[in-house]
Motif scaffolding. Structure first.
Motif, PDB file in Angstrom:
ATOM      1  N   GLY A 175      19.898  -8.956   5.760  1.00 29.73           N
ATOM      2  CA  GLY A 175      20.905  -8.244   4.987  1.00 29.73           C
ATOM      3  C   GLY A 175      21.359  -6.957   5.646  1.00 29.73           C
ATOM      4  N   LYS A 176      22.283  -6.294   5.008  1.00 22.49           N
ATOM      5  CA  LYS A 176      22.816  -5.035   5.516  1.00 22.49           C
ATOM      6  C   LYS A 176      21.699  -4.004   5.646  1.00 22.49           C
ATOM      7  CE  LYS A 176      26.487  -1.631   4.795  1.00 22.49           C
ATOM      8  NZ  LYS A 176      27.615  -1.204   3.916  1.00 22.49           N
ATOM      9  N   GLY A 177      21.653  -3.296   6.773  1.00 22.36           N
ATOM     10  CA  GLY A 177      20.638  -2.296   7.028  1.00 22.36           C
ATOM     11  C   GLY A 177      19.434  -2.813   7.798  1.00 22.36           C
ATOM     12  N   ALA A 178      19.369  -4.110   8.088  1.00 22.27           N
ATOM     13  CA  ALA A 178      18.226  -4.687   8.799  1.00 22.27           C
ATOM     14  C   ALA A 178      18.018  -3.989  10.137  1.00 22.27           C
ATOM     15  CB  ALA A 178      18.438  -6.182   9.025  1.00 22.27           C
ATOM     16  N   GLY A 179      16.773  -3.609  10.396  1.00 19.99           N
ATOM     17  CA  GLY A 179      16.422  -2.964  11.648  1.00 19.99           C
ATOM     18  C   GLY A 179      16.499  -1.451  11.614  1.00 19.99           C
ATOM     19  N   GLU A 180      17.117  -0.883  10.581  1.00 23.12           N
ATOM     20  CA  GLU A 180      17.234   0.575  10.496  1.00 23.12           C
ATOM     21  C   GLU A 180      15.972   1.168   9.852  1.00 23.12           C
ATOM     22  OE1 GLU A 180      20.821   2.245   9.023  1.00 23.12           O
ATOM     23  OE2 GLU A 180      22.045   0.522   9.607  1.00 23.12           O
ATOM     24  N   CYS A 181      15.614   2.386  10.274  1.00 20.67           N
ATOM     25  CA  CYS A 181      14.481   3.077   9.661  1.00 20.67           C
ATOM     26  C   CYS A 181      14.783   3.314   8.185  1.00 20.67           C
ATOM     27  CB  CYS A 181      14.225   4.404  10.365  1.00 20.67           C
ATOM     28  SG  CYS A 181      13.669   4.243  12.069  1.00 20.67           S
ATOM     29  N   MET A 182      13.770   3.138   7.342  1.00 22.51           N
ATOM     30  CA  MET A 182      14.029   3.219   5.903  1.00 22.51           C
ATOM     31  C   MET A 182      13.984   4.642   5.346  1.00 22.51           C
ATOM     32  SD  MET A 182      10.581   2.009   3.942  1.00 22.51           S
ATOM     33  CE  MET A 182      11.172   2.766   2.433  1.00 22.51           C
ATOM     34  N   LYS A 183      13.417   5.609   6.102  1.00 21.80           N
ATOM     35  CA  LYS A 183      13.351   6.964   5.581  1.00 21.80           C
ATOM     36  C   LYS A 183      14.757   7.468   5.251  1.00 21.80           C
ATOM     37  CE  LYS A 183      11.618  11.619   6.464  1.00 21.80           C
ATOM     38  NZ  LYS A 183      10.866  12.498   7.377  1.00 21.80           N
ATOM     39  N   ASN A 184      14.934   7.948   4.028  1.00 20.88           N
ATOM     40  CA  ASN A 184      16.209   8.499   3.551  1.00 20.88           C
ATOM     41  C   ASN A 184      17.348   7.486   3.577  1.00 20.88           C
ATOM     42  OD1 ASN A 184      14.950  10.999   3.188  1.00 20.88           O
ATOM     43  ND2 ASN A 184      15.523  11.714   5.230  1.00 20.88           N
ATOM     44  N   GLN A 185      17.003   6.184   3.431  1.00 25.91           N
ATOM     45  CA  GLN A 185      18.064   5.174   3.436  1.00 25.91           C
ATOM     46  C   GLN A 185      17.893   4.114   2.346  1.00 25.91           C
ATOM     47  OE1 GLN A 185      20.484   4.399   6.873  1.00 25.91           O
ATOM     48  NE2 GLN A 185      18.619   4.363   8.102  1.00 25.91           N
ATOM     49  N   ALA A 186      16.875   4.219   1.519  1.00 26.71           N
ATOM     50  CA  ALA A 186      16.691   3.230   0.451  1.00 26.71           C
ATOM     51  C   ALA A 186      17.522   3.604  -0.773  1.00 26.71           C
ATOM     52  CB  ALA A 186      15.219   3.130   0.073  1.00 26.71           C
ATOM     53  N   SER A 219       0.838  -1.196   0.000  1.00 26.24           N
ATOM     54  CA  SER A 219       0.000   0.000   0.000  1.00 26.24           C
ATOM     55  C   SER A 219       0.876   1.250   0.000  1.00 26.24           C
ATOM     56  CB  SER A 219      -0.923   0.021   1.221  1.00 26.24           C
ATOM     57  OG  SER A 219      -0.181  -0.051   2.419  1.00 26.24           O
ATOM     58  N   SER A 220       0.268   2.384  -0.342  1.00 27.40           N
ATOM     59  CA  SER A 220       0.968   3.664  -0.321  1.00 27.40           C
ATOM     60  C   SER A 220       1.230   4.093   1.123  1.00 27.40           C
ATOM     61  CB  SER A 220       0.128   4.736  -1.017  1.00 27.40           C
ATOM     62  OG  SER A 220      -0.205   4.346  -2.329  1.00 27.40           O
ATOM     63  N   VAL A 221       2.316   4.830   1.327  1.00 27.73           N
ATOM     64  CA  VAL A 221       2.649   5.349   2.659  1.00 27.73           C
ATOM     65  C   VAL A 221       3.097   6.798   2.503  1.00 27.73           C
ATOM     66  CG1 VAL A 221       4.183   5.173   4.653  1.00 27.73           C
ATOM     67  CG2 VAL A 221       3.274   3.098   3.607  1.00 27.73           C
ATOM     68  N   GLY A 222       2.434   7.713   3.232  1.00 27.28           N
ATOM     69  CA  GLY A 222       2.744   9.130   3.117  1.00 27.28           C
ATOM     70  C   GLY A 222       3.847   9.620   4.025  1.00 27.28           C
ATOM     71  N   SER A 223       4.222   8.821   5.020  1.00 29.86           N
ATOM     72  CA  SER A 223       5.308   9.216   5.922  1.00 29.86           C
ATOM     73  C   SER A 223       5.904   7.960   6.535  1.00 29.86           C
ATOM     74  CB  SER A 223       4.782  10.135   7.032  1.00 29.86           C
ATOM     75  OG  SER A 223       5.807  10.470   7.947  1.00 29.86           O
ATOM     76  N   TYR A 224       7.215   7.784   6.381  1.00 31.03           N
ATOM     77  CA  TYR A 224       7.876   6.576   6.866  1.00 31.03           C
ATOM     78  C   TYR A 224       8.210   6.621   8.350  1.00 31.03           C
ATOM     79  CZ  TYR A 224       8.652   5.446   1.913  1.00 31.03           C
ATOM     80  OH  TYR A 224       8.496   5.162   0.585  1.00 31.03           O
ATOM     81  N   GLY A 225       8.140   7.800   8.969  1.00 34.03           N
ATOM     82  CA  GLY A 225       8.508   7.900  10.377  1.00 34.03           C
ATOM     83  C   GLY A 225      10.001   8.147  10.539  1.00 34.03           C
ATOM     84  N   GLU A 226      10.355   8.817  11.633  1.00 35.46           N
ATOM     85  CA  GLU A 226      11.733   9.264  11.832  1.00 35.46           C
ATOM     86  C   GLU A 226      12.597   8.295  12.628  1.00 35.46           C
ATOM     87  OE1 GLU A 226      13.036  11.929  10.545  1.00 35.46           O
ATOM     88  OE2 GLU A 226      11.275  13.007   9.797  1.00 35.46           O
ATOM     89  N   SER A 227      11.984   7.610  13.601  1.00 33.84           N
ATOM     90  CA  SER A 227      12.800   6.786  14.492  1.00 33.84           C
ATOM     91  C   SER A 227      11.951   5.669  15.095  1.00 33.84           C
ATOM     92  CB  SER A 227      13.406   7.643  15.613  1.00 33.84           C
ATOM     93  OG  SER A 227      12.378   8.261  16.385  1.00 33.84           O
ATOM     94  N   GLN A 228      12.624   4.661  15.614  1.00 27.47           N
ATOM     95  CA  GLN A 228      11.927   3.566  16.280  1.00 27.47           C
ATOM     96  C   GLN A 228      11.319   4.055  17.591  1.00 27.47           C
ATOM     97  OE1 GLN A 228      11.163   0.971  14.944  1.00 27.47           O
ATOM     98  NE2 GLN A 228      12.797  -0.047  13.790  1.00 27.47           N
ATOM     99  N   PRO A 229      10.152   3.544  18.015  1.00 30.76           N
ATOM    100  CA  PRO A 229       9.440   2.435  17.371  1.00 30.76           C
ATOM    101  C   PRO A 229       8.384   2.880  16.371  1.00 30.76           C
ATOM    102  CG  PRO A 229       8.424   2.900  19.474  1.00 30.76           C
ATOM    103  CD  PRO A 229       9.551   3.898  19.328  1.00 30.76           C
TER     104      PRO A 229
END
Length: 284
Positions: free
Chosen positions: A66-77, A47-57
């Motif tokens: 793989g590399k990057g597992a567990g990190e927030c995806m905003k500005n990292q894909a 589905s579409s997402v308008g905001s990925y969120g800044e930090s956990q949780p």
């Protein structure tokens, strides 16, 4: 009203509804990868997402080993695999704003230099999966409906004078989560789970989301068969996330969304509450 837990129904999901957010790029999903060329940990969506969120949780994270597992995806894909049957557009900013790149259905691509590690939202389909214009998002809060949705019954009374604790809207396809929070309950009527029962009080299916801080949001009139399997009590949802197609289920006179907000267990004007949280472009 007699209700049953949603788990007792065999509710079919969309192509990838049962597997979404499991770190595997399944058919029907749009998948974002931590590294270029579809490598590293993955964040998968249907589905579409308008905001990925800044930090956990309260963020969408990369999953898998793989590399990057567990990190927030905003500005990292860095790359995308679009295994859905619709184009997906990736945006630089939240709320589907800023520079963008569209990946056609069934294709994969590395994100452009402008969007690599600078991505904050994505829209599946030409106008998103909800139809109409995208629903406005503001950090933890969002509109549950597109800005061009039409109000058919307001708060706190119907046009005929009867009490109405929410707002009814029409003219779109999919309801969205209006907050980042946790699904509190899903009440499915045992007799009218997938049927209309206009005039029968207490017959409507109801979803409740706990937004934290004493805020609770409610959604009604969806068909049990249309509710994705991963929308269930205890599951976290993000502001702007698709929830379900709107329906004409239960005590309803036509396809629409009933949306309501409680603060400290007291009903408040739903859209005025969201406006107070910085959400703009709400109907009405």
């Amino acid at each position: 009203m007699l209700v049953l837990a949603v788990g007792v129904f065999a509710v079919p999901a969309s192509d990838a509804g049962a597997a979404e957010r499991d770190g595997a790029c399944d058919s029907g999903e749009v998948c974002f990868y931590y590294n270029s060329n579809q490598q590293g940990a993955v964040s998968d969506f249907s589905s579409s997402v308008g905001s990925y969120g800044e930090s956990q949780p309260k963020c969408y994270e990369f999953k898998g080993s793989g590399k990057g597992a567990g990190e927030c995806m905003k500005n990292q894909a860095a790359s995308v695999a679009n295994r859905s049957d619709k184009p997906v557009t990736v945006y630089y900013n939240s709320n589907y704003q800023g520079a963008s790149q569209t990946i056609p259905a069934g294709e994969s691509a590395n994100l452009s230099a402008e969007l690599k590690n600078q991505n904050a939202s994505h829209l599946i389909g030409d106008t998103g999966s909800s139809g109409g214009s995208p629903a406005p998002v503001s950090e933890q809060w969002a509109s549950p409906v597109p800005s061009d949705a039409r109000i058919t019954a307001g708060y706190p009374r119907y046009s005929g004078g009867g009490y109405h604790p929410g707002i009814d809207t029409v003219g779109f396809r999919t309801a969205k989560s209006a907050c980042t929070g946790t699904v509190k309950s899903v009440d499915i009527h045992p007799k009218y789970a997938d049927d209309n029962a206009h005039g029968v009080k207490g017959s409507s299916n109801f979803l409740r989301i706990d937004c934290g801080g004493g805020v609770e949001m409610g959604y009604a009139h969806f068909y049990a068969r249309d509710l994705p399997k991963d929308i269930k009590p205890g599951v976290q949802v993000q502001a702007g996330q698709d929830l379900f197609p709107i329906g004409n289920q239960g005590n309803s006179s036509g396809t629409h969304l009933h949306f309501e907000v409680k603060v400290d267990d007291k009903y408040v004007h739903p859209f005025n509450f969201l406006r107070s949280k910085g959400v703009t472009g709400l109907p009405g």
